[in-house]
Design a protein around this motif. Sequence first.
Motif, PDB file in Angstrom:
ATOM      1  N   LEU A 156      35.108  29.028  13.718  1.00  0.00           N
ATOM      2  CA  LEU A 156      36.521  29.409  13.851  1.00  0.00           C
ATOM      3  C   LEU A 156      37.060  29.111  15.256  1.00  0.00           C
ATOM      4  CD1 LEU A 156      36.229  32.849  12.063  1.00  0.00           C
ATOM      5  CD2 LEU A 156      37.351  30.820  11.149  1.00  0.00           C
ATOM      6  N   PRO A 157      37.100  27.842  15.645  1.00  0.00           N
ATOM      7  CA  PRO A 157      37.538  27.534  17.014  1.00  0.00           C
ATOM      8  C   PRO A 157      38.973  27.961  17.310  1.00  0.00           C
ATOM      9  CG  PRO A 157      37.404  25.540  15.696  1.00  0.00           C
ATOM     10  CD  PRO A 157      36.796  26.645  14.877  1.00  0.00           C
ATOM     11  N   GLU A 158      39.815  28.014  16.298  1.00  0.00           N
ATOM     12  CA  GLU A 158      41.212  28.407  16.516  1.00  0.00           C
ATOM     13  C   GLU A 158      41.361  29.906  16.782  1.00  0.00           C
ATOM     14  OE1 GLU A 158      40.243  28.828  12.228  1.00  0.00           O
ATOM     15  OE2 GLU A 158      39.952  27.202  13.651  1.00  0.00           O
ATOM     16  N   ALA A 159      40.306  30.670  16.569  1.00  0.00           N
ATOM     17  CA  ALA A 159      40.370  32.122  16.770  1.00  0.00           C
ATOM     18  C   ALA A 159      39.976  32.527  18.185  1.00  0.00           C
ATOM     19  CB  ALA A 159      39.468  32.831  15.761  1.00  0.00           C
ATOM     20  N   GLN A 160      39.732  31.562  19.051  1.00  0.00           N
ATOM     21  CA  GLN A 160      39.303  31.856  20.422  1.00  0.00           C
ATOM     22  C   GLN A 160      40.325  32.728  21.135  1.00  0.00           C
ATOM     23  OE1 GLN A 160      40.804  29.784  23.347  1.00  0.00           O
ATOM     24  NE2 GLN A 160      39.936  31.449  24.514  1.00  0.00           N
ATOM     25  N   PHE A 161      39.805  33.753  21.815  1.00  0.00           N
ATOM     26  CA  PHE A 161      40.660  34.678  22.559  1.00  0.00           C
ATOM     27  C   PHE A 161      39.894  35.182  23.770  1.00  0.00           C
ATOM     28  CE2 PHE A 161      41.866  39.109  23.452  1.00  0.00           C
ATOM     29  CZ  PHE A 161      43.192  38.920  23.781  1.00  0.00           C
ATOM     30  N   ASP A 162      40.303  34.745  24.940  1.00  0.00           N
ATOM     31  CA  ASP A 162      39.667  35.215  26.168  1.00  0.00           C
ATOM     32  C   ASP A 162      40.417  36.429  26.674  1.00  0.00           C
ATOM     33  OD1 ASP A 162      37.559  33.360  26.541  1.00  0.00           O
ATOM     34  OD2 ASP A 162      39.001  31.849  27.181  1.00  0.00           O
ATOM     35  N   ARG A 163      39.720  37.543  26.780  1.00  0.00           N
ATOM     36  CA  ARG A 163      40.310  38.751  27.365  1.00  0.00           C
ATOM     37  C   ARG A 163      40.186  38.617  28.864  1.00  0.00           C
ATOM     38  NH1 ARG A 163      39.084  43.814  29.350  1.00  0.00           N
ATOM     39  NH2 ARG A 163      36.875  43.406  29.449  1.00  0.00           N
ATOM     40  N   TRP A 164      41.238  38.912  29.557  1.00  0.00           N
ATOM     41  CA  TRP A 164      41.204  38.804  31.011  1.00  0.00           C
ATOM     42  C   TRP A 164      41.987  39.953  31.627  1.00  0.00           C
ATOM     43  CZ3 TRP A 164      46.133  38.519  32.806  1.00  0.00           C
ATOM     44  CH2 TRP A 164      47.098  37.970  31.945  1.00  0.00           C
ATOM     45  N   SER A 165      41.710  40.188  32.858  1.00  0.00           N
ATOM     46  CA  SER A 165      42.466  41.169  33.623  1.00  0.00           C
ATOM     47  C   SER A 165      42.512  40.676  35.056  1.00  0.00           C
ATOM     48  CB  SER A 165      41.828  42.559  33.532  1.00  0.00           C
ATOM     49  OG  SER A 165      40.507  42.521  34.026  1.00  0.00           O
ATOM     50  N   GLY A 166      43.383  41.248  35.824  1.00  0.00           N
ATOM     51  CA  GLY A 166      43.507  40.821  37.203  1.00  0.00           C
ATOM     52  C   GLY A 166      44.234  41.868  38.018  1.00  0.00           C
ATOM     53  N   ILE A 167      44.358  41.570  39.267  1.00  0.00           N
ATOM     54  CA  ILE A 167      45.043  42.463  40.191  1.00  0.00           C
ATOM     55  C   ILE A 167      46.332  41.782  40.622  1.00  0.00           C
ATOM     56  CG2 ILE A 167      44.881  43.615  42.432  1.00  0.00           C
ATOM     57  CD1 ILE A 167      41.800  43.635  41.949  1.00  0.00           C
ATOM     58  N   VAL A 168      47.430  42.520  40.545  1.00  0.00           N
ATOM     59  CA  VAL A 168      48.732  41.974  40.912  1.00  0.00           C
ATOM     60  C   VAL A 168      49.365  42.846  41.993  1.00  0.00           C
ATOM     61  CG1 VAL A 168      49.126  40.894  38.658  1.00  0.00           C
ATOM     62  CG2 VAL A 168      49.906  43.226  39.048  1.00  0.00           C
ATOM     63  N   ALA A 169      50.334  42.260  42.667  1.00  0.00           N
ATOM     64  CA  ALA A 169      51.078  42.976  43.714  1.00  0.00           C
ATOM     65  C   ALA A 169      52.559  42.874  43.369  1.00  0.00           C
ATOM     66  CB  ALA A 169      50.795  42.349  45.078  1.00  0.00           C
ATOM     67  N   PRO A 170      53.365  43.742  43.918  1.00  0.00           N
ATOM     68  CA  PRO A 170      54.804  43.681  43.637  1.00  0.00           C
ATOM     69  C   PRO A 170      55.404  42.332  44.050  1.00  0.00           C
ATOM     70  CG  PRO A 170      54.248  45.735  44.746  1.00  0.00           C
ATOM     71  CD  PRO A 170      53.025  44.868  44.789  1.00  0.00           C
ATOM     72  N   SER A 171      56.397  41.906  43.304  1.00  0.00           N
ATOM     73  CA  SER A 171      57.114  40.682  43.642  1.00  0.00           C
ATOM     74  C   SER A 171      57.640  40.798  45.071  1.00  0.00           C
ATOM     75  CB  SER A 171      58.278  40.500  42.659  1.00  0.00           C
ATOM     76  OG  SER A 171      59.009  39.359  42.999  1.00  0.00           O
ATOM     77  N   GLY A 172      57.539  39.730  45.807  1.00  0.00           N
ATOM     78  CA  GLY A 172      58.028  39.739  47.179  1.00  0.00           C
ATOM     79  C   GLY A 172      56.993  40.168  48.201  1.00  0.00           C
ATOM     80  N   THR A 173      55.782  40.494  47.747  1.00  0.00           N
ATOM     81  CA  THR A 173      54.726  40.842  48.704  1.00  0.00           C
ATOM     82  C   THR A 173      54.471  39.617  49.580  1.00  0.00           C
ATOM     83  OG1 THR A 173      53.695  42.394  47.159  1.00  0.00           O
ATOM     84  CG2 THR A 173      52.314  41.572  48.955  1.00  0.00           C
ATOM     85  N   PRO A 174      54.462  39.791  50.908  1.00  0.00           N
ATOM     86  CA  PRO A 174      54.245  38.640  51.790  1.00  0.00           C
ATOM     87  C   PRO A 174      52.949  37.894  51.457  1.00  0.00           C
ATOM     88  CG  PRO A 174      54.915  40.555  53.061  1.00  0.00           C
ATOM     89  CD  PRO A 174      54.660  41.030  51.657  1.00  0.00           C
TER      90      PRO A 174
END
Length: 126
Positions: free
Chosen positions: A45-63
């Motif tokens: 089922l190659p079309e069923a591929q789903f990579d779960r990911w997460s990350g760290i973000v900062a507010p827009s405009g952070t230098p």
Amino acid sequence: MHYAVLTLPAVVAPVREGRLRALAVMTRQRSPALPAVPAIAEAGLPEAQFDRWSGIVAPSGTPRRIVEQLHGDIVQVLGKATLRKLFIQQGAESTPESTPDGFMRLMQEEYLRYQALIREGAIRAE
């Protein structure tokens, strides 16, 4: 329930203990946490591929200098062998080689991918 699609960290222990049987991981490649379990493409089922990911973000405009400093600090921590080993044991993988710009591209690509799936599937909020 006869089957479920769950996150890898949620099922690593029960699969290792034999309480659950994993049919496949939904990622492009096999997981180091469960190397005997095939990737979804290997399962047909190659079309069923789903990579779960997460990350760290900062507010827009952070230098940019702050973003780069945070990124450097995070990469330093994620580069520690003991932490990487712990992540893998729990069914998660860190990618300290990722960059802030690369993560932004990933988020944008995923947004467009799911937007297309929602449109193609005529999915509506109820």
